[in-house]
Design a protein around this motif. Structure first.
Motif, PDB file in Angstrom:
ATOM      1  N   TYR A 144       0.941  -1.248   0.294  1.00 55.12           N
ATOM      2  CA  TYR A 144       0.015  -0.031  -0.135  1.00 55.12           C
ATOM      3  C   TYR A 144       0.936   1.059  -0.076  1.00 55.12           C
ATOM      4  N   PHE A 145       0.597   2.459  -0.726  1.00 57.02           N
ATOM      5  CA  PHE A 145       0.913   3.443  -0.319  1.00 57.02           C
ATOM      6  C   PHE A 145      -0.304   4.633   0.182  1.00 57.02           C
ATOM      7  N   THR A 146      -0.301   4.310   1.796  1.00 58.68           N
ATOM      8  CA  THR A 146      -0.853   5.248   2.145  1.00 58.68           C
ATOM      9  C   THR A 146      -0.749   6.524   2.488  1.00 58.68           C
ATOM     10  N   SER A 167       4.082  18.117   5.153  1.00 60.01           N
ATOM     11  CA  SER A 167       4.846  17.783   5.196  1.00 60.01           C
ATOM     12  C   SER A 167       3.979  16.669   5.295  1.00 60.01           C
ATOM     13  N   TYR A 168       4.317  15.533   4.863  1.00 55.81           N
ATOM     14  CA  TYR A 168       2.830  14.235   4.349  1.00 55.81           C
ATOM     15  C   TYR A 168       3.931  13.005   5.064  1.00 55.81           C
ATOM     16  N   THR A 169       3.583  11.638   4.928  1.00 57.29           N
ATOM     17  CA  THR A 169       3.757  10.124   5.676  1.00 57.29           C
ATOM     18  C   THR A 169       3.037   9.240   4.315  1.00 57.29           C
ATOM     19  N   ALA A 170       3.826   8.805   3.583  1.00 56.51           N
ATOM     20  CA  ALA A 170       3.031   7.514   3.255  1.00 56.51           C
ATOM     21  C   ALA A 170       3.835   6.577   3.633  1.00 56.51           C
ATOM     22  N   TYR A 171       2.906   5.359   3.544  1.00 54.83           N
ATOM     23  CA  TYR A 171       2.876   4.424   4.602  1.00 54.83           C
ATOM     24  C   TYR A 171       2.428   3.185   4.331  1.00 54.83           C
ATOM     25  N   PRO A 181     -12.149  12.566  -5.881  1.00 55.40           N
ATOM     26  CA  PRO A 181     -12.028  13.514  -6.087  1.00 55.40           C
ATOM     27  C   PRO A 181     -10.266  13.399  -4.720  1.00 55.40           C
ATOM     28  N   HIS A 182     -10.991  11.679  -3.878  1.00 52.55           N
ATOM     29  CA  HIS A 182      -9.496  11.833  -3.233  1.00 52.55           C
ATOM     30  C   HIS A 182      -9.407  10.310  -2.691  1.00 52.55           C
ATOM     31  N   VAL A 183      -8.425  10.337  -2.371  1.00 55.92           N
ATOM     32  CA  VAL A 183      -8.611   8.605  -1.878  1.00 55.92           C
ATOM     33  C   VAL A 183      -7.843   8.214  -0.511  1.00 55.92           C
ATOM     34  N   ILE A 184      -7.416   7.292  -0.299  1.00 55.70           N
ATOM     35  CA  ILE A 184      -6.889   7.021   1.412  1.00 55.70           C
ATOM     36  C   ILE A 184      -5.618   6.092   0.849  1.00 55.70           C
ATOM     37  N   ALA A 185      -5.931   5.703   0.590  1.00 58.78           N
ATOM     38  CA  ALA A 185      -3.867   4.166   0.396  1.00 58.78           C
ATOM     39  C   ALA A 185      -5.343   3.840  -1.245  1.00 58.78           C
ATOM     40  N   LEU A 186      -3.917   3.599  -2.149  1.00 62.00           N
ATOM     41  CA  LEU A 186      -3.552   3.283  -2.877  1.00 62.00           C
ATOM     42  C   LEU A 186      -3.029   1.319  -3.067  1.00 62.00           C
ATOM     43  N   GLU A 187      -3.433   0.235  -3.313  1.00 59.09           N
ATOM     44  CA  GLU A 187      -2.698  -1.098  -3.089  1.00 59.09           C
ATOM     45  C   GLU A 187      -2.401  -1.356  -4.079  1.00 59.09           C
ATOM     46  N   ILE A 188      -0.769  -1.523  -4.550  1.00 60.87           N
ATOM     47  CA  ILE A 188      -0.836  -2.067  -5.626  1.00 60.87           C
ATOM     48  C   ILE A 188       0.332  -3.434  -5.716  1.00 60.87           C
TER      49      ILE A 188
END
Length: 161
Positions: free
Chosen positions: A83-85, A133-137, A109-116
């Motif tokens: 995931y790219f959350t 500044s934002y965090t992806a995890y 319009p927006h998402v919360i996470a992307l699953e690859i």
């Protein structure tokens, strides 16, 4: 006395004007999505690729400029899905679309996470709006604890006219 009144009026006027400039309306990336997306120059879009594998994003730090069109390519070269959350980041951008090359696209319009999925890729077309500044995890098991975390920085806020 007249000079003092003029001086006070001048100071007040300058303070009001500078306050108006400093507090110019920051655009809302969701509510004003259509305008932000249509104003962006998609012919000069910058493509950034993030490679995903077991427990890492490469590169793991990205920087974006408000108002510029981007395509963020997320390529999973790992053996597991990842995931790219980044919920705060996704709320700070105007999303044009999310595309799975050769398979289809999503316009939301927006998402919360992307699953690859393994050996898969997703392309996020967007315009940065809100400074921060934002965090992806990755939210799978202990992937974040093992280092699957990245940082996204938006340098300036996109302001309305």
């Amino acid at each position: 006395m007249k000079i003092i009144k003029v001086a006070i009026w001048t100071i007040f006027s300058l303070m009001t004007l500078s306050s108006m400039v400093a507090n110019a309306e920051v655009l809302d990336p969701i509510a004003q999505r259509d305008k932000i997306i249509s104003d962006a120059n998609w012919k000069e879009m910058e493509t950034i690729t993030v490679t995903i594998d077991e427990h890492s994003y490469t590169p793991n730090q990205l920087s974006f400029k408000a108002g510029k069109a981007y395509k963020l390519v997320l390529k999973n070269e790992g053996e597991k899905k990842h995931y790219f959350t980044a919920p705060e980041f996704y709320m700070a951008i105007s999303t044009r679309k999310i595309e799975a090359p050769g398979q289809g696209e999503i316009k939301a319009p927006h998402v919360i996470a992307l699953e690859i999925v393994p050996n898969g890729a997703l392309e996020l077309f967007f315009v940065p709006v809100t400074k921060g500044s934002y965090t992806a995890y990755c939210t799978i098991e202990d992937h974040r604890k093992q280092g699957m975390e990245g940082f996204l920085v938006q340098e300036v806020a996109l302001k309305g006219v």
